[in-house]
Design a protein around this motif. Structure first.
Motif, mmCIF file in Angstrom:
data_model
loop_
_atom_site.group_PDB
_atom_site.id
_atom_site.type_symbol
_atom_site.label_atom_id
_atom_site.label_comp_id
_atom_site.label_asym_id
_atom_site.label_seq_id
_atom_site.Cartn_x
_atom_site.Cartn_y
_atom_site.Cartn_z
ATOM 1 N N GLN A 142 -19.637 -3.077 0.021
ATOM 2 C CA GLN A 142 -19.284 -3.689 -1.262
ATOM 3 C C GLN A 142 -19.934 -5.058 -1.463
ATOM 4 N N GLY A 143 -21.193 -5.171 -1.084
ATOM 5 C CA GLY A 143 -21.912 -6.418 -1.280
ATOM 6 C C GLY A 143 -21.721 -7.433 -0.173
ATOM 7 N N PHE A 144 -21.041 -7.060 0.899
ATOM 8 C CA PHE A 144 -20.858 -7.939 2.059
ATOM 9 C C PHE A 144 -21.504 -7.298 3.282
ATOM 10 N N THR A 161 -6.086 -11.130 10.978
ATOM 11 C CA THR A 161 -6.671 -11.268 9.645
ATOM 12 C C THR A 161 -6.470 -12.689 9.128
ATOM 13 N N ASN A 162 -7.432 -13.134 8.324
ATOM 14 C CA ASN A 162 -7.349 -14.431 7.634
ATOM 15 C C ASN A 162 -7.105 -15.616 8.549
ATOM 16 N N PRO A 195 -10.777 -10.383 5.969
ATOM 17 C CA PRO A 195 -9.957 -10.557 4.765
ATOM 18 C C PRO A 195 -8.883 -9.473 4.650
ATOM 19 N N ASP A 196 -7.644 -9.899 4.498
ATOM 20 C CA ASP A 196 -6.531 -8.966 4.289
ATOM 21 C C ASP A 196 -6.285 -8.820 2.791
ATOM 22 N N LEU A 197 -5.468 -7.862 2.416
ATOM 23 C CA LEU A 197 -5.092 -7.686 1.019
ATOM 24 C C LEU A 197 -4.114 -8.769 0.578
ATOM 25 N N ASP A 218 -10.468 -1.370 11.275
ATOM 26 C CA ASP A 218 -10.655 -2.218 10.092
ATOM 27 C C ASP A 218 -10.722 -3.709 10.418
ATOM 28 N N LEU A 219 -10.808 -4.048 11.693
ATOM 29 C CA LEU A 219 -10.922 -5.462 12.070
ATOM 30 C C LEU A 219 -12.389 -5.875 11.987
ATOM 31 N N ASP A 220 -12.885 -5.956 10.763
ATOM 32 C CA ASP A 220 -14.300 -6.202 10.520
ATOM 33 C C ASP A 220 -14.489 -7.518 9.767
ATOM 34 N N PRO A 221 -14.884 -8.577 10.470
ATOM 35 C CA PRO A 221 -15.048 -9.891 9.826
ATOM 36 C C PRO A 221 -16.254 -9.937 8.887
#
Length: 478
Positions: A142-144, A161-162, A195-197, A218-221
């Protein structure tokens, strides 16, 4: 980075006195029944604060086992320890070190007795829970550009996260050269973040169980955002790595790059008696062992202060405690001592005559969730060293526990016992690996709040008690 105690002018003045002041706490029939702070002298309290200052500085630099070994070796050399060379016989008072592939490390202090009479081993681990980059670590999303990670040690995924993450480690090229990487610890460094929701979009996420709120996969910085001109963001990351570190994408296959919390150690509470920091499991044990070793006079038996890798993943690999590195090294010392008279039974007899202390922190009683413990047998922050009594065959034998109690009491070291709630909790240590070689082994450590989180909390008086407990173990002569 400095952490300043504020106990008043009298305590600050007392801090300038000898740092060898013993820990102290009110004894009872089964260890320490009150906080060591209650009856601590001004000098002892100030010593704990001063020692914690050094500990915080140590943790601020020791973020991985690679960086920890580098720090330990520099300090050991500054204090007169020399690199041990094959064939060197250990004499009384000698001080050497040896490292295992830069990820495990051992200090050696020559004792009054020959190595053939047994050694004293103090073992802790210097790896901590973290994220590690996969061999193909960059992906577009998504562009990252996102880092693709695995995890080392048990973690609660949502806690990662965060928070600011630093990228630390090494990249090894095929030509034998190595590139050191450290990005995110300096004030002007960029950091990485998962980033978390937000609460506005997390209704479905919040219906999941705690173990599923954030999946391990999903632990993807965030590594970068893009595009950069006509270059896709993931391609730009590879170009940046090539320009900055002179490495190709293929070199990342032979890399050990970790993402660790970039948070600096900080004092906790108005009284500053607690310390929050990443990596206290078990670089707390490592630091306390170092300080005890540096201040140790000639011990009765040669002392081996061992710092192991990979405890959080089960003591595996050549630098973990399941490796024969440590016992092989005892054999090397025996061979240097006996020469052509050396025979293998001398090693097995020396190991049988040895004593080992396996150190690892324990979860302490949490004021928010005391029910996680059976409180009669629970370790409490500020009450000193834990003697671990896990049962089910994990305990040291009773005579060795009695010997250890005598050693601690001889130095007035605050101690307590700890047993997990039966069938409801648990954790591993280095102890079973040492006992495997027929070495009498006991497990202890100190309690810490929120271990295996990015920011655990310890009590400064316990750091002092553990330093003194290690010194007692190494120097007790009965």
């Amino acid at each position: 980075m400095t952490i300043r105690p504020t106990l008043g002018a009298a305590l600050l003045a007392a801090a300038c006195l000898s740092t060898a002041q013993p820990s102290a706490a009110a004894p009872c029939a089964q260890g320490t029944c009150e906080s060591a702070w209650k009856d601590a002298s001004a000098t002892t309290a100030a010593t704990a604060m001063e020692l914690a200052r050094e500990y915080a500085n140590f943790l601020n630099g020791a973020r991985t086992e690679l960086s920890t070994v580098s720090m330990i070796q520099r300090e050991a050399e500054r204090l007169g320890f020399k690199a041990w060379k094959e064939g060197q016989r250990i004499k009384t008072g000698d001080r050497y070190f040896v490292h295992n592939r830069g990820r495990a490390f051992t200090l050696i202090i020559g004792g009054r007795e020959p190595v053939s009479k047994g050694v004293r081993i103090v073992a802790s681990h210097i790896d901590s829970p973290r994220l590690e980059l996969k061999g193909r670590p960059i992906d577009n999303a998504q562009g990252f550009a996102l880092f693709q990670t695995n995890y080392h040690g048990g973690i609660k995924t949502y806690q990662w996260t965060n928070i600011p993450l630093a990228l630390i480690g090494r990249i090894d090229r095929k030509d034998g050269s190595t590139v050191e990487v450290s990005l995110g610890l300096k004030a002007d460094d960029p950091i990485f973040i998962i980033p978390d929701l937000s609460p506005h979009t997390a209704r479905d996420q919040m219906k999941r169980s705690a173990s599923e709120v954030v999946a391990h996969e999903d632990l993807d910085p965030l590594a970068a955002s893009g595009p950069h001109g006509k270059t896709a963001v993931a391609d730009w990351v590879f170009e940046h790595l090539k320009e900055t570190y002179r490495v190709d994408a293929a070199d990342l296959v032979s890399a050990e790059l970790s993402l660790v919390p970039a948070l600096a150690p900080r004092d906790v509470g108005f009284d500053r008696r607690l310390l929050a920091a990443y990596g206290q499991d078990d670089r707390l044990g490592a630091f306390a062992s170092l300080k005890a070793a540096y201040e140790l006079e000639t011990p009765p038996n040669t002392a081996l202060i061992h710092f192991a890798d990979n405890e959080e993943s089960g003591n595996v690999n050549v630098t973990g405690a399941s490796s024969t590195f440590l016992t092989d090294f005892v054999g090397e010392l025996l061979y240097a001592e006996k020469g052509s008279d050396y025979r293998h039974p001398m090693l097995t007899r020396a190991l049988t005559a040895s004593k080992a202390l396996s150190i690892d922190v324990n979860p302490g009683v949490n004021p928010m969730n005391p029910g996680a413990w059976e409180l009669t047998n629970a370790p409490r922050l500020g009450y000193g060293v834990n003697i671990k009594l896990y049962g089910r065959g994990f305990n040291a034998n009773s005579e060795f526990i009695a010997w250890t109690r005598a050693a601690l009491d001889d130095r007035s070291v605050a101690w307590q016992t700890t047993t997990y709630k039966v069938g409801r909790a648990g954790g591993g240590t280095l102890g079973s690996e040492l006992a495997h070689y027929n070495i009498d082994t006991i497990d202890f450590g100190v309690p810490v709040l929120s271990i295996h989180t990015p920011y655990a909390v310890s009590d400064k008086m316990d750091v002092l008690a553990l330093r003194d407990g290690v010194a007692a173990f190494l120097s007790y002569s009965r």
